[in-house]
Write an enzyme that holds these catalytic residues in place. Structure first.
Site, mmCIF file in Angstrom:
data_model
loop_
_atom_site.group_PDB
_atom_site.id
_atom_site.type_symbol
_atom_site.label_atom_id
_atom_site.label_comp_id
_atom_site.label_asym_id
_atom_site.label_seq_id
_atom_site.Cartn_x
_atom_site.Cartn_y
_atom_site.Cartn_z
ATOM 1 C CD GLU A 45 27.747 0.272 -27.073
ATOM 2 O OE1 GLU A 45 27.211 0.668 -26.023
ATOM 3 O OE2 GLU A 45 27.817 -0.924 -27.389
ATOM 4 C CG HIS B 280 26.572 -7.347 -30.582
ATOM 5 N ND1 HIS B 280 27.308 -8.423 -30.096
ATOM 6 C CD2 HIS B 280 27.217 -6.236 -30.174
ATOM 7 C CE1 HIS B 280 28.347 -7.950 -29.411
ATOM 8 N NE2 HIS B 280 28.328 -6.642 -29.441
ATOM 9 C CD GLU C 272 31.643 -5.035 -29.022
ATOM 10 O OE1 GLU C 272 30.530 -5.358 -28.568
ATOM 11 O OE2 GLU C 272 32.247 -4.001 -28.692
ATOM 12 C CG ASN D 97 33.618 -0.825 -31.161
ATOM 13 O OD1 ASN D 97 33.749 -1.458 -32.215
ATOM 14 N ND2 ASN D 97 33.177 -1.382 -30.041
ATOM 15 C CG ASP E 278 27.176 -11.796 -30.324
ATOM 16 O OD1 ASP E 278 26.505 -10.931 -30.932
ATOM 17 O OD2 ASP E 278 27.452 -11.713 -29.111
HETATM 18 C C1 XIL Z 1 29.607 -6.671 -22.615
HETATM 19 C C2 XIL Z 1 30.322 -7.812 -21.907
HETATM 20 O O1 XIL Z 1 30.458 -8.893 -22.784
HETATM 21 C C3 XIL Z 1 29.538 -8.228 -20.680
HETATM 22 O O2 XIL Z 1 30.249 -9.219 -19.942
HETATM 23 C C4 XIL Z 1 29.272 -7.014 -19.807
HETATM 24 O O3 XIL Z 1 28.456 -7.405 -18.715
HETATM 25 C C5 XIL Z 1 28.604 -5.926 -20.595
HETATM 26 O O4 XIL Z 1 29.393 -5.605 -21.725
HETATM 27 N N1 XIL Z 1 29.100 -3.634 -26.650
HETATM 28 C C6 XIL Z 1 30.390 -3.513 -26.192
HETATM 29 C C7 XIL Z 1 30.938 -4.501 -25.233
HETATM 30 O O5 XIL Z 1 31.116 -2.626 -26.663
HETATM 31 O O6 XIL Z 1 31.867 -3.917 -24.342
HETATM 32 C C8 XIL Z 1 29.814 -5.179 -24.467
HETATM 33 O O7 XIL Z 1 30.409 -6.202 -23.664
HETATM 34 C C9 XIL Z 1 28.783 -5.726 -25.396
HETATM 35 C C10 XIL Z 1 28.155 -4.613 -26.197
#
Ligand code: XIL
Length: 398
Positions: A132, A209, A239, A173, A241
């Site tokens: 990020e 996401h 990631e 990422n 969802d």
């Molecule tokens: C999130 C975790 O799932 C949480 O438990 C934590 O509090 C915050 O981070 N992008 C990412 C992940 O790259 O590392 C993040 O994970 C979600 C967003």
């Protein structure tokens, strides 16, 4: 067996994976699913490898939380995606609030990356090296790394990771790079910048996401994936969802969620060099969504009491229908994928030497890659491990 990873591999992917966080390890019903390699062939520690967990104060390293997950994944024969090394978030204040010069901050980054990547050396299929770096408009985040080092911190971090574990695939990422826009363009420029610095980058992780009903179309997902693979790097949804904007979700909202999940998985299957899909946890009980996106939830494939949702069933059915007979389309696309990776390996100077380091006969360590199309080395696994084919372009000493 009708399980996601088995089906995903049958359809030509390297893995179907999930994030796992430490609090869930005490839930045996959960761990029975998480560490079942037929269901999930790949694990990402959700928090345990982040800077605040690993190096909470300068030069004090703590791998307990990461190791609690990686050792279980290894025991289950699961691939690891390791996450992450340099990120503005979950960054301890000794880093973010420090008074650094160029050289002292470079030293902090090198120390952190070298220690952590060395600790996990040979265990990570991939590392998310920089996470990020871009804000929601596609500008560089003005975090401590950028403020002191400018964009140079990005190739600098990749270079340090490559030196510490030459066999791990190194990823950039981010989120909101899954479809066209300023942020996707900026992420493409990050990849080009690393490559033009002569530094190794192997992949881009698209977080994925998404929101039920607002998930990008398959065509736009494919187009974004291809804009990265055209640069000679592999891609993965890292990631995934798909959250419900209002909960509890209706039956029709659950069906839409199933459609959206399948859209994403099918986009990956459609693109050579899209190696896998990782869900950002599989069970609503441990989802990060409700605490991050107020009012949203039910984003995962299993409900909070571990019942499979329509999204699970739809992905499984889709993957089953996409299963390839030996010699069918997916196999030939993997062949092409592997040669693309080979080309990128030969052209990036820092990677050219990397396989040689790990390729001496009889010395490839446990969990290391030992073969597969596009793997430019000839070597053998150290005793007592044997080189086991995971798929067309990945074999591992197990
Ligand atoms: C999130 C975790 O799932 C949480 O438990 C934590 O509090 C915050 O981070 N992008 C990412 C992940 O790259 O590392 C993040 O994970 C979600 C967003």
């Amino acid at each position: 067996m009708v399980s996601l990873n088995s089906l995903a591999k049958g359809a030509g992917l390297l893995y179907f994976g999930t994030a796992v966080d430490n609090p869930s390890l005490s839930n045996s019903a959960y761990t029975a699913i998480a560490f079942n390699s037929s269901e999930f062939g790949q694990i990402t520690p959700a928090n345990g490898q982040k800077w605040d967990s690993v190096e909470p104060s300068q030069n004090t390293f703590n791998y307990a939380n990461g190791d609690a997950i990686t050792t279980k994944a290894q025991a289950a024969g699961q691939i690891l995606r390791c996450h992450n090394l340099v990120w503005y978030n979950q960054l301890p204040s000794w880093v973010s609030g420090g008074s650094w010069t160029t050289s002292t901050l470079q030293s902090v980054i090198t120390t952190h990356i070298t220690n952590e990547v060395t600790h996990y050396k040979g265990k990570c299929y991939a590392w998310d090296v920089v996470n990020e770096a871009l804000d929601d408009s596609g500008n560089y985040r003005t975090d401590v790394f950028y403020n002191i080092l400018g964009t140079s911190y990005i190739p600098f971090a990749f270079n340090a990771a490559a030196a510490a574990d030459p066999s791990a695939k190194l990823y950039y990422n981010d989120y909101n790079i899954e479809y066209a826009g300023a942020k996707l363009t900026a992420a493409i420029n990050i990849v080009k910048g690393i490559q033009s610095a002569g530094v190794k980058i192997d992949g881009v992780g698209l977080q994925g996401h998404f929101i039920v009903g607002s998930t990008p179309s398959k065509a736009s997902l494919i187009s974004a994936l291809q804009s990265f693979t055209a640069l000679g790097v592999e891609v993965a949804y890292t990631e995934l969802d798909v959250r419900q904007s209002s909960v509890p979700a209706s039956a029709s909202a659950q069906q839409q969620q199933a459609t959206d999940y399948v859209t994403v998985v099918s986009a990956c299957l459609s693109v050579k060099d899209c190696v896998g899909v990782t869900v950002w946890d599989f069970d609503d009980q441990y989802s990060w969504v409700p605490s991050t996106f107020s009012g949203s939830g039910e984003a995962d494939l299993w409900s909070s009491n571990l019942v499979k949702k329509p999204a699970y069933t739809s992905i499984a059915s889709f993957l089953k229908s996409a299963a390839t007979a030996p010699g069918a389309t997916a196999t030939s696309s993997l062949t092409t994928a592997a040669s693309t990776i080979t080309t990128s390996v030969t052209t990036a100077p820092s990677i050219t030497s990397a396989p040689a380091t790990t390729a001496a006969v009889g010395t490839i360590g446990h969990w290391n890659q030992c073969g597969g199309q596009g793997f430019a080395s000839a070597g053998a696994c150290a005793s007592p491990y044997t080189c086991s084919t995971i798929n067309t372009y990945y074999a591992q000493c197990l």
